[in-house]
Design an enzyme around this catalytic site. Structure first.
Site, PDB file in Angstrom:
ATOM      1  N   TYR A  85      32.789  19.118   7.428  1.00  0.00           N
ATOM      2  CA  TYR A  85      33.584  17.925   7.746  1.00  0.00           C
ATOM      3  C   TYR A  85      35.012  18.207   7.295  1.00  0.00           C
ATOM      4  O   TYR A  85      35.260  18.385   6.103  1.00  0.00           O
ATOM      5  CB  TYR A  85      32.979  16.745   6.978  1.00  0.00           C
ATOM      6  CG  TYR A  85      33.631  15.407   7.217  1.00  0.00           C
ATOM      7  CD1 TYR A  85      33.816  14.916   8.506  1.00  0.00           C
ATOM      8  CD2 TYR A  85      34.019  14.612   6.145  1.00  0.00           C
ATOM      9  CE1 TYR A  85      34.377  13.665   8.710  1.00  0.00           C
ATOM     10  CE2 TYR A  85      34.579  13.367   6.336  1.00  0.00           C
ATOM     11  CZ  TYR A  85      34.763  12.899   7.618  1.00  0.00           C
ATOM     12  OH  TYR A  85      35.319  11.657   7.817  1.00  0.00           O
TER      13      TYR A  85
ATOM     14  N   LYS B 146      41.516  -4.420  -2.791  1.00  0.00           N
ATOM     15  CA  LYS B 146      41.476  -3.101  -2.168  1.00  0.00           C
ATOM     16  C   LYS B 146      42.707  -2.945  -1.290  1.00  0.00           C
ATOM     17  O   LYS B 146      42.701  -3.336  -0.123  1.00  0.00           O
ATOM     18  CB  LYS B 146      40.191  -2.931  -1.342  1.00  0.00           C
ATOM     19  CG  LYS B 146      38.976  -2.719  -2.233  1.00  0.00           C
ATOM     20  CD  LYS B 146      37.808  -2.070  -1.534  1.00  0.00           C
ATOM     21  CE  LYS B 146      38.083  -0.718  -0.965  1.00  0.00           C
ATOM     22  NZ  LYS B 146      38.298   0.339  -1.954  1.00  0.00           N
TER      23      LYS B 146
ATOM     24  N   HIS C 293      35.801   1.826   1.646  1.00  0.00           N
ATOM     25  CA  HIS C 293      34.621   2.086   0.811  1.00  0.00           C
ATOM     26  C   HIS C 293      34.628   1.074  -0.330  1.00  0.00           C
ATOM     27  O   HIS C 293      35.268   1.281  -1.353  1.00  0.00           O
ATOM     28  CB  HIS C 293      34.650   3.511   0.256  1.00  0.00           C
ATOM     29  CG  HIS C 293      34.354   4.544   1.278  1.00  0.00           C
ATOM     30  ND1 HIS C 293      35.319   5.061   2.110  1.00  0.00           N
ATOM     31  CD2 HIS C 293      33.196   5.157   1.635  1.00  0.00           C
ATOM     32  CE1 HIS C 293      34.765   5.955   2.928  1.00  0.00           C
ATOM     33  NE2 HIS C 293      33.489   6.025   2.656  1.00  0.00           N
TER      34      HIS C 293
ATOM     35  N   TYR D  40      23.515   7.045   6.989  1.00  0.00           N
ATOM     36  CA  TYR D  40      24.165   7.752   5.871  1.00  0.00           C
ATOM     37  C   TYR D  40      24.870   6.780   4.930  1.00  0.00           C
ATOM     38  O   TYR D  40      24.634   6.737   3.728  1.00  0.00           O
ATOM     39  CB  TYR D  40      25.192   8.774   6.415  1.00  0.00           C
ATOM     40  CG  TYR D  40      25.949   9.458   5.300  1.00  0.00           C
ATOM     41  CD1 TYR D  40      25.424  10.584   4.690  1.00  0.00           C
ATOM     42  CD2 TYR D  40      27.153   8.949   4.815  1.00  0.00           C
ATOM     43  CE1 TYR D  40      26.078  11.190   3.636  1.00  0.00           C
ATOM     44  CE2 TYR D  40      27.806   9.534   3.753  1.00  0.00           C
ATOM     45  CZ  TYR D  40      27.260  10.659   3.168  1.00  0.00           C
ATOM     46  OH  TYR D  40      27.893  11.240   2.092  1.00  0.00           O
ATOM     47  N   HIS D  41      25.762   5.980   5.487  1.00  0.00           N
ATOM     48  CA  HIS D  41      26.618   5.128   4.658  1.00  0.00           C
ATOM     49  C   HIS D  41      25.835   3.977   4.057  1.00  0.00           C
ATOM     50  O   HIS D  41      26.237   3.395   3.061  1.00  0.00           O
ATOM     51  CB  HIS D  41      27.787   4.596   5.491  1.00  0.00           C
ATOM     52  CG  HIS D  41      28.466   5.697   6.257  1.00  0.00           C
ATOM     53  ND1 HIS D  41      27.994   6.123   7.490  1.00  0.00           N
ATOM     54  CD2 HIS D  41      29.517   6.473   5.959  1.00  0.00           C
ATOM     55  CE1 HIS D  41      28.745   7.122   7.907  1.00  0.00           C
ATOM     56  NE2 HIS D  41      29.668   7.354   7.005  1.00  0.00           N
TER      57      HIS D  41
ATOM     58  N   ASP E 287      41.460   1.974   2.745  1.00  0.00           N
ATOM     59  CA  ASP E 287      40.186   2.492   2.255  1.00  0.00           C
ATOM     60  C   ASP E 287      39.136   1.384   2.271  1.00  0.00           C
ATOM     61  O   ASP E 287      39.252   0.404   1.548  1.00  0.00           O
ATOM     62  CB  ASP E 287      40.363   3.034   0.832  1.00  0.00           C
ATOM     63  CG  ASP E 287      39.030   3.238   0.133  1.00  0.00           C
ATOM     64  OD1 ASP E 287      38.088   3.683   0.821  1.00  0.00           O
ATOM     65  OD2 ASP E 287      38.932   2.939  -1.066  1.00  0.00           O
TER      66      ASP E 287
END
Length: 675
Positions: free
Chosen positions: A15, A543, A549, A169-170, A547
């Site tokens: 990646y 935040k 996440h 995945y996440h 981003d």
């Protein structure tokens, strides 16, 4: 055994992408020369969220976690001298997936490629963006339409392309258990396939072609027996759902096709050399079992919890795959777990529990309804909070973090500043000026693009109606439209979406029995509120930037709430100005900023300066995220009260430190609460 009888290895990817299209192109060509067999493109956050590099929200984010692609010129440079007809390219892109695929197709056409031969994948799973990664742009309805239109287009025009890569995945990184990971990913796949079937764009007899091109992107954690059973369960459920719900007769079309990035979140900043064996174990989970083997694997680098990996670190991860595929005898055997009672029992249990949860979501109206109601998000936040509590109590052991913490000095990290790659801060300025040049010259030779305003008007018209949006998007790509212009036109028609945070509805994860660390922190919070003559201490968790996440921010917010704070958490994607405005309006006693994308060096000092100008210097600012040591020092020098990174896993302890900083900022004596 002769070489000829061996199974073909999986696709090996890294990646990658950073700084500029030129720098990333050089990196790709170098990786291909080292034996990598596919490309996996990382885009920066502005590209993922549909902003041009000169947008206010893009500040500090340009070229950081991936490559900026603002228009056709950038895409040309990204793939210069790389023949796309022969390449298998994975693009991690979701809300703006249609746009990036259009740019890719036009570059391939310019290279003279036959687009029916293009192979690769666009991630394009918007549900997990609402739940974990936060790069969504549009509301669920229009987002699903973009996905549906892309699938209908690729099945007819780019038949070897995987137009969606449904990501569990996440979800695992956001706290999902194996059952939640299977159930939520499958529910997303059902929502997408139902939408394609009901759109009328694909005749029933071609639904098998659609199903055959649906791929999955899965996480493999370190509990590798459970993870391997999870993959077998995934395959069984997919076979059942596609056969029973969509009537797909051909077993080949029903095959569960998936790629893997092994778990980055489980990598530790403490004793990071241990990450190498974690990565190896996680890779085994998705390669050992022939009947459920990944089609493509990409591994993170050992130092990913410290910052951006260097080319050498990525090479090490590629070599791990190559040693397994070419030196071991793994590919010489049939499925080595067939007939194992232990494996079979575990797989059956996972299948049964996952099907029950899928049914529960269907009863709610499907995945999109479960996103909008906040059900899926609050379930993940709760699972994650439980996992964090297990780690903090020592029930879940992490080597080098909460057990076996003594360590020899590591030669790998003796000079931390050279153990990771840094992005030159001047890149942003260069990218912005190149974008301005593109906007000024796109109509002129040698490009002679038609005026983009016409193409954008056509796109808006198509969006207002029900036409497939891919043709209008391709026209925009050819007209030299920018990423921000394409997304901006659709934002005008579709609006934007702020996803539920899941924080308010998350149950208490850490109890406060007498004598526990939580009880002591609660006492500190109460006494400090009393000393300051306020009903409750108020804490803003923000935040800034792009981003998305939000897992760490959510866990801090939930724990602060449980410790007795009134928490102000407005979710992701805020400007420093919005954060400071909220801090002043809510009259908070501390501000916590969470950033994992590397933009802390620009955004955190901006918040500090705005608070200073507003005369609010008594509000301590705490920073958390992937922040290298040198940067942490600079932030403290700039006035940040405390910096926390992934090695600080004791969240209750962090909340206690925040109370200490509030006392210090308000000139109160330290509290003598027994430890």
């Amino acid at each position: 055994m002769s070489e000829r009888q061996k199974d073909r290895p999986w696709l090996m990817r890294t990646y990658a992408g950073h700084s500029t299209a030129e720098a990333s192109n050089e990196l790709y060509r170098r990786n291909l020369a080292k034996g990598q067999t596919g490309l996996s493109v990382a885009f920066d956050l502005p590209t993922q969220t549909g902003y041009d590099p000169d947008h206010i929200l893009a500040r500090g984010e340009v070229g950081r976690v991936g490559v900026p692609v603002s228009h056709l010129g950038d895409m040309r440079r990204l793939f210069q001298d790389i023949p796309l007809e022969q390449m298998n390219t994975s693009m991690t892109i979701n809300a703006t997936a249609m746009w990036l695929l259009a740019l890719y197709q036009v570059v391939a056409e310019e290279q003279g490629a036959d687009i029916t031969k293009l192979q690769g994948t666009t991630q394009n799973d918007i549900v997990k963006e609402y739940l974990s990664r936060g790069t969504h742009v549009f509301p669920p309805g229009p987002s699903l339409r973009l996905t549906t239109d892309m699938i209908a287009y690729t099945v007819s025009h780019i038949p070897k392309w995987n137009p969606i890569n449904i990501c569990s995945y996440h979800l695992q990184e956001a706290g999902a258990t194996p059952v939640q990971e299977i159930a939520y990913a499958m529910s997303t796949a059902i929502a997408v396939l139902d939408a394609v079937r009901d759109s009328g764009q694909v005749p029933q007899e071609r639904m098998g072609d659609v199903v055959a091109r649906i791929s999955f992107f899965v996480n493999a954690g370190v509990r590798f027996v459970e993870e391997m059973c999870k993959m077998r369960a995934f395959g069984r459920i997919w076979d059942q759902v596609t056969r029973e719900r969509y009537g797909i007769q051909d077993p080949k079309q029903r095959r569960f096709r998936y790629g893997v990035q092994v778990n980055s979140l489980g990598l530790t900043e403490a004793q990071p050399e241990n990450n190498v064996q974690r990565i190896v174990l996680e890779m085994l989970a998705v390669t050992l079992s022939k009947d459920a083997r990944a089609r493509a694997v990409q591994l993170p680098a050992w130092n990913e919890a410290l910052g951006l990996p260097r080319p050498w670190d990525q090479q090490w991860s590629l070599r791990i795959q190559q040693v397994l595929a070419h030196e071991s005898d793994l590919l010489e055997y049939e499925d080595i777990f067939e007939g194992s009672k232990v494996i079979e029992a575990k797989v059956e249990a996972l299948v049964e529990e996952s099907l029950a949860e899928i049914e529960r979501i269907q009863e709610m109206g499907g995945a999109m309804a479960a996103v909008e109601s906040g059900y899926l998000k609050s379930q993940l936040v709760a699972s994650h909070a439980e996992r964090r509590a297990r780690i903090e109590s020592g029930q879940e052991k992490i080597v080098g973090v909460n057990i076996f913490e003594t360590t020899e000095p590591s030669p790998l990290t003796s000079d931390l500043d050279t153990a990771i790659q840094t992005v030159d801060p001047a890149v942003e300025t260069r990218v912005i000026s190149a974008l301005e040049h593109w906007r000024d010259t796109r109509y002129q030779p040698p490009f002679n693009h038609p005026r983009p305003c016409k193409a954008l008007e056509k796109l808006k018209e198509a969006a207002k109606g029900s036409a497939n949006l891919m043709e209008a998007t391709l026209e925009c790509a050819r007209a030299g439209v920018t990423t921000g212009e394409w997304s901006g036109a659709l934002r005008e028609v579709f609006g934007e979406f702020r996803a539920p945070t899941g924080v308010s509805s998350a149950p208490v994860a850490v109890t406060a029995e007498e004598g526990t660390a939580m009880a002591l922190v609660r006492r500190k919070v109460e006494l400090t509120a009393k000393d300051m003559s306020v009903g409750k201490l108020r804490f803003l968790v923000g935040k800034p930037g792009l981003d998305g996440h939000s897992n760490g921010a959510e866990q801090i917010a939930v724990r602060a709430r449980d410790a007795g704070f009134e928490v102000v958490y407005q979710g992701i994607r805020l400007t420093p100005e919005q954060i400071v405005d909220a801090a002043l309006a809510e009259d908070v006693h501390a501000v916590g900023l969470s950033i994992l994308s590397g933009s802390h060096a620009q955004l955190v000092p901006d918040v500090l300066e705005r608070l200073r100008v507003a005369g609010a210097t008594d509000i301590p600012v705490i920073a958390g995220g992937i922040i290298p040591n040198g940067d942490a020092e600079q932030l403290r020098t700039a006035g940040v009260a405390a910096v926390f990174t992934p090695k600080d896993f004791d969240i209750t302890g962090i909340i206690g430190r925040i109370v200490d900083e509030i006392r210090k900022a308000n000139k109160l004596d330290p509290l003598e609460v027994p430890a």
